[in-house]
Write a protein that holds these residues in place. Structure first.
Motif, PDB file in Angstrom:
ATOM      1  N   VAL A  63      -1.543  70.664  18.627  1.00  0.00           N
ATOM      2  CA  VAL A  63      -1.909  71.264  19.909  1.00  0.00           C
ATOM      3  C   VAL A  63      -2.769  72.477  19.618  1.00  0.00           C
ATOM      4  N   ARG A  64      -3.901  72.555  20.327  1.00  0.00           N
ATOM      5  CA  ARG A  64      -4.802  73.695  20.171  1.00  0.00           C
ATOM      6  C   ARG A  64      -4.943  74.406  21.503  1.00  0.00           C
ATOM      7  N   ALA A  65      -5.133  75.697  21.430  1.00  0.00           N
ATOM      8  CA  ALA A  65      -5.325  76.487  22.638  1.00  0.00           C
ATOM      9  C   ALA A  65      -6.291  77.623  22.338  1.00  0.00           C
ATOM     10  N   VAL A  66      -6.962  78.064  23.380  1.00  0.00           N
ATOM     11  CA  VAL A  66      -7.767  79.274  23.310  1.00  0.00           C
ATOM     12  C   VAL A  66      -7.019  80.310  24.132  1.00  0.00           C
ATOM     13  N   VAL A  67      -6.754  81.452  23.519  1.00  0.00           N
ATOM     14  CA  VAL A  67      -5.978  82.491  24.178  1.00  0.00           C
ATOM     15  C   VAL A  67      -6.854  83.717  24.390  1.00  0.00           C
ATOM     16  N   GLU A  68      -6.936  84.148  25.650  1.00  0.00           N
ATOM     17  CA  GLU A  68      -7.610  85.399  25.972  1.00  0.00           C
ATOM     18  C   GLU A  68      -6.616  86.525  25.719  1.00  0.00           C
ATOM     19  N   VAL A 106      -8.731  83.975  20.841  1.00  0.00           N
ATOM     20  CA  VAL A 106      -7.951  83.522  19.696  1.00  0.00           C
ATOM     21  C   VAL A 106      -7.763  82.008  19.817  1.00  0.00           C
ATOM     22  N   GLU A 107      -8.211  81.275  18.795  1.00  0.00           N
ATOM     23  CA  GLU A 107      -7.960  79.841  18.760  1.00  0.00           C
ATOM     24  C   GLU A 107      -6.678  79.638  17.969  1.00  0.00           C
ATOM     25  N   VAL A 108      -5.720  78.966  18.602  1.00  0.00           N
ATOM     26  CA  VAL A 108      -4.382  78.811  18.036  1.00  0.00           C
ATOM     27  C   VAL A 108      -4.072  77.334  17.854  1.00  0.00           C
ATOM     28  N   GLU A 109      -3.380  77.011  16.768  1.00  0.00           N
ATOM     29  CA  GLU A 109      -2.921  75.647  16.524  1.00  0.00           C
ATOM     30  C   GLU A 109      -1.419  75.639  16.315  1.00  0.00           C
ATOM     31  N   GLY A 110      -0.772  74.610  16.843  1.00  0.00           N
ATOM     32  CA  GLY A 110       0.663  74.453  16.651  1.00  0.00           C
ATOM     33  C   GLY A 110       1.039  72.986  16.735  1.00  0.00           C
ATOM     34  N   ALA A 111       2.287  72.697  16.419  1.00  0.00           N
ATOM     35  CA  ALA A 111       2.765  71.310  16.454  1.00  0.00           C
ATOM     36  C   ALA A 111       3.047  70.849  17.880  1.00  0.00           C
TER      37      ALA A 111
END
Length: 162
Positions: A63-68, A106-111
């Motif tokens: 799972v990827r997300a862009v966080v402001e 911030v580009e974040v990756e997680g399971a």
């Protein structure tokens, strides 16, 4: 730097090109290409080589997300210090200081979505300088690292019959 720029252009298109192929594309000899690459790595211009992966075509759940992230600076703390703290986390895939309505992207990756949410709520949001976070989950990736992901079907229109 002009020779190095030409080598960079080839490497950013395909970092797996051989020295001979890069030499042919740039008009340099192989030794000049090897010297340029060594110099770019030594000077910290090139930090590494990575594959661009279409994770939707693998069995790996990611799972990827862009966080402001908005921050409020004080006299002792600057953007660099906050960036250093956020960048140290393995979940941080990329980190950018940006202009506009927020300070960091911030580009974040997680399971899982829960992993990403937990990272933001337990690691990033509690930082004293952080005033707000907004998380945008990436639903589909069409292009990454300059490479377009295609499904092989060029016509996405729905067929209509009378």
């Amino acid at each position: 730097m002009n020779d190095e720029r030409e080598v960079l252009d080839v490497l950013t298109t395909n970092a797996r090109e051989s020295l001979a192929d890069i030499a042919a594309q740039t008009g340099l000899d192989e030794e000049a290409v090897a010297d340029a690459i060594a110099s770019l790595e030594r000077e910290g211009v090139v930090h590494g080589y990575q594959a661009v992966v279409d994770w939707d075509r693998t069995d790996e759940e990611k799972v990827r997300a862009v966080v402001e992230v908005n921050v409020e600076l004080d006299r002792e703390t600057g953007y660099e210090e906050i960036a250093d703290r956020i960048a140290k986390f393995p979940a941080t895939h990329a980190l950018h200081l940006v202009s506009g309505d927020y300070d960091f992207a911030v580009e974040v990756e997680g399971a899982s979505m829960q992993d990403v949410s937990r990272f933001i709520s337990e690691q990033v949001a509690p930082m004293p300088e952080v005033t707000q976070t907004v998380t945008h989950y990436i639903m589909e990736t069409y292009k990454d690292g300059g490479i377009r992901f295609e499904d092989g079907d060029d016509d996405d229109r729905l067929s209509v019959s009378p």
